[in-house]
Scaffold this active site. Structure first.
Site, PDB file in Angstrom:
ATOM      1  N   HIS A 137     -13.032   3.354   0.054  1.00 15.71           N
ATOM      2  CA  HIS A 137     -13.096   1.689   1.133  1.00 15.71           C
ATOM      3  C   HIS A 137     -13.609   0.965   0.537  1.00 15.71           C
ATOM      4  O   HIS A 137     -13.983  -0.501   1.324  1.00 15.71           O
ATOM      5  CB  HIS A 137     -14.013   2.449   2.038  1.00 15.71           C
ATOM      6  CG  HIS A 137     -13.605   3.339   3.383  1.00 15.71           C
ATOM      7  ND1 HIS A 137     -14.215   5.249   3.414  1.00 15.71           N
ATOM      8  CD2 HIS A 137     -11.819   4.102   3.172  1.00 15.71           C
ATOM      9  CE1 HIS A 137     -13.151   5.600   4.212  1.00 15.71           C
ATOM     10  NE2 HIS A 137     -12.161   4.996   4.203  1.00 15.71           N
TER      11      HIS A 137
ATOM     12  N   GLU B 271      -8.364  -5.031   5.459  1.00 14.25           N
ATOM     13  CA  GLU B 271      -8.308  -4.584   4.010  1.00 14.25           C
ATOM     14  C   GLU B 271      -7.048  -5.044   3.411  1.00 14.25           C
ATOM     15  O   GLU B 271      -7.370  -5.488   2.485  1.00 14.25           O
ATOM     16  CB  GLU B 271      -7.785  -3.027   3.691  1.00 14.25           C
ATOM     17  CG  GLU B 271      -9.300  -2.265   4.394  1.00 14.25           C
ATOM     18  CD  GLU B 271      -9.573  -0.410   4.436  1.00 14.25           C
ATOM     19  OE1 GLU B 271      -9.465   0.016   3.273  1.00 14.25           O
ATOM     20  OE2 GLU B 271      -9.020  -0.638   5.506  1.00 14.25           O
TER      21      GLU B 271
ATOM     22  N   ARG C 128     -12.989  16.254   6.819  1.00 15.75           N
ATOM     23  CA  ARG C 128     -13.528  16.631   5.314  1.00 15.75           C
ATOM     24  C   ARG C 128     -14.929  16.680   6.116  1.00 15.75           C
ATOM     25  O   ARG C 128     -15.609  16.559   6.700  1.00 15.75           O
ATOM     26  CB  ARG C 128     -13.219  15.314   5.016  1.00 15.75           C
ATOM     27  CG  ARG C 128     -12.175  14.269   4.307  1.00 15.75           C
ATOM     28  CD  ARG C 128     -12.065  13.456   3.401  1.00 15.75           C
ATOM     29  NE  ARG C 128     -10.946  13.344   3.058  1.00 15.75           N
ATOM     30  CZ  ARG C 128     -11.036  11.603   3.312  1.00 15.75           C
ATOM     31  NH1 ARG C 128     -11.858  10.991   2.946  1.00 15.75           N
ATOM     32  NH2 ARG C 128     -10.157  10.882   3.346  1.00 15.75           N
TER      33      ARG C 128
ATOM     34  N   ASN D 135       1.134  -1.650  -0.211  1.00 14.54           N
ATOM     35  CA  ASN D 135       0.272   0.245  -0.037  1.00 14.54           C
ATOM     36  C   ASN D 135       0.570   1.379  -0.133  1.00 14.54           C
ATOM     37  O   ASN D 135       1.638   1.584   1.343  1.00 14.54           O
ATOM     38  CB  ASN D 135      -1.448  -0.154   1.289  1.00 14.54           C
ATOM     39  CG  ASN D 135      -1.971   1.278   1.170  1.00 14.54           C
ATOM     40  OD1 ASN D 135      -1.582   1.651   0.543  1.00 14.54           O
ATOM     41  ND2 ASN D 135      -2.630   1.230   2.214  1.00 14.54           N
TER      42      ASN D 135
ATOM     43  N   ARG E  19      -2.518  -1.926  -3.308  1.00 13.98           N
ATOM     44  CA  ARG E  19      -3.898  -1.017  -3.277  1.00 13.98           C
ATOM     45  C   ARG E  19      -3.578   0.060  -3.921  1.00 13.98           C
ATOM     46  O   ARG E  19      -3.283   0.768  -4.194  1.00 13.98           O
ATOM     47  CB  ARG E  19      -3.827  -0.779  -1.857  1.00 13.98           C
ATOM     48  CG  ARG E  19      -5.084   0.597  -1.647  1.00 13.98           C
ATOM     49  CD  ARG E  19      -5.117   0.984  -0.542  1.00 13.98           C
ATOM     50  NE  ARG E  19      -6.274   2.552  -0.135  1.00 13.98           N
ATOM     51  CZ  ARG E  19      -5.554   3.094   0.279  1.00 13.98           C
ATOM     52  NH1 ARG E  19      -5.096   3.650   1.146  1.00 13.98           N
ATOM     53  NH2 ARG E  19      -7.091   4.242   0.006  1.00 13.98           N
TER      54      ARG E  19
END
Ligand code: AMP
Length: 400
Positions: free
Chosen positions: A178, A385, A240, A7, A90
């Protein structure tokens, strides 16, 4: 079969070597500060941690150092790179070029390059890392996209109300993020629910962390999700803003005397829990401030809570019912308070949580926190993940 999961961020690279026969992590680590001062690797194996500081100019240097650690005679786990069957990467954004995890050859690499601008902070480092791996190790490389699981959304859920030809030319629409997390927890939920005789057709998965998103998963497929063209859309998050009237963005830019680029950074980095509370983007710190009587921290919490409830409600309507709600991510897995306030008074939807089970839910394992007579199963599932990336990589490579 051993699969290396990678990743890559702009200045970091996380990795895990996974034995697919038992899906166990053999070793893992992080390379930090690639291309800047202070670069180092932290390699973890057999409960021990090894740290090596070394100047690393780029992702090729970083990946070379990862390979040195993996094959090191003292703390390495393999004797040769040949023991790695495949590398799973990823990649954040697939655009419309890919709708699933994909083996990357020269042709696929060109397609990947053509969508790099859709996630300018995230895709280019993944590409750099992919290229390094392709040149340094003789094994297949597979790209696993954050957007992949959401590719099953119907047009009515994924399109914005802009002129259709502009969507076709620009590919601007909802993609969702996600995806590996929503895929992992929904699959785990389906396994648990079907093994225990519960319905598993209509699931709402809530990934709540620094970044948060909610998905509607019907029959194992994503039919809607809260994030959009970028991860800014949807819920209020750590920094955010989440949803905001697009016309208000222009007004804000004028008010703050900012350019469009600056206002996008402001909405991504200075807003959310941090901006509303003025305290922190960190959910635990927000909760501490609430306990100390901070009203703006309470407001940020209430906004988060309210918006999660609204998404659960709207996705229940979108799917025509609700069989299960899943909580995951740093906040969803650890925050019993948010699970309790989100699910409060939802008995009219068939949701009833066992207070004791919720508060005492052991961490790091799946827990069914529903009351015995709840019609909807409420589950806490630790996400994984990396394992999804490894599983997808194995599947793609096995079909080559
Ligand atoms: P993630 O992005 O998934 O790593 O999640 C990070 C978020 O999880 C941060 O906002 C943390 O404050 C939050 N978090 C971590 N542990 C807890 C906890 N025990 N209770 C509530 N929130 C937590």
């Amino acid at each position: 079969m051993k699969i290396l999961v990678v990743n890559a961020g702009s200045s970091s690279l996380k990795y895990q070597l996974i034995e697919m026969d038992n899906e166990e992590v053999i070793c893992k680590g992080t390379v930090e500060c690639i291309g800047i001062d202070g670069s180092k690797i932290t390699h973890k194996v057999n409960g021990k941690e090894y740290e090596i500081e070394k100047p690393l100019a780029n992702h090729t240097d970083a990946f070379n150092l990862v390979m040195e650690c993996l094959t090191n005679s003292k703390y390495g786990s393999i004797s040769s790179p040949k023991e790695i069957s495949a590398i799973g990467h990823r990649v954040v954004h697939s655009g419309e070029e890919f709708d699933r995890s994909t083996y990357i050859d020269e042709k696929a690499m060109k397609k990947l390059e053509s969508v790099a601008h859709l996630a300018p902070l995230h895709n280019p480092p993944s590409l750099a890392c992919l290229k390094s791996c392709m040149s340094l190790v003789d094994c297949p490389n597979v790209a696993v996209f954050d957007t992949g699981f959401h590719s099953t959304m119907p047009d009515m859920a994924k399109l914005y109300g802009i002129p259709y030809e502009d969507y076709q030319a620009s590919k601007i629409r909802k993609y969702g993020f996600h995806g590996t997390s929503h895929k992992f927890v929904s699959q785990e939920a389906i396994k648990y629910l079907s093994a225990n005789g519960y319905a598993s057709d209509k699931i709402v998965t809530c990934h709540l962390g620094n970044g948060s998103s909610i998905s509607a998963v019907k029959g194992g497929k994503c039919v809607d999700t809260s994030m959009g063209m970028t991860p800014l859309e949807g819920l209020i998050m750590g920094t955010r803003s989440g949803n905001i009237d697009p016309a208000a963005v222009e007004m804000l830019a004028k008010f703050k005397k900012m350019t469009m680029e600056e206002i996008t950074i402001y909405l991504n980095k200075k807003s959310g829990f941090l901006g509303v509370s003025g305290v922190s983007s960190d959910f635990r710190k927000l909760c501490e401030a609430i306990d100390a009587g901070n009203e703006r921290a309470k407001l940020a919490y209430d906004m988060f809570n309210y918006q999660i409830r609204k998404f659960i409600g709207s996705y229940t309507v979108a799917m025509g019912g609700l069989d299960s709600i899943v909580f995951t991510g740093g906040i969803g897995e650890n925050g019993s308070l948010i699970r309790s306030t989100v699910t409060k008074d939802l008995e009219f939807l068939g949701v009833k949580v066992d207070k004791e089970l919720n508060v005492n839910a052991p961490r790091g394992t799946m827990v069914d926190i529903s009351a015995k007579d709840s019609k909807v199963r409420v589950l806490v599932i630790p996400t994984n993940e990396e394992l999804v990336i490894a599983r997808d990589t194995k599947e793609v490579v096995s079909a080559l």
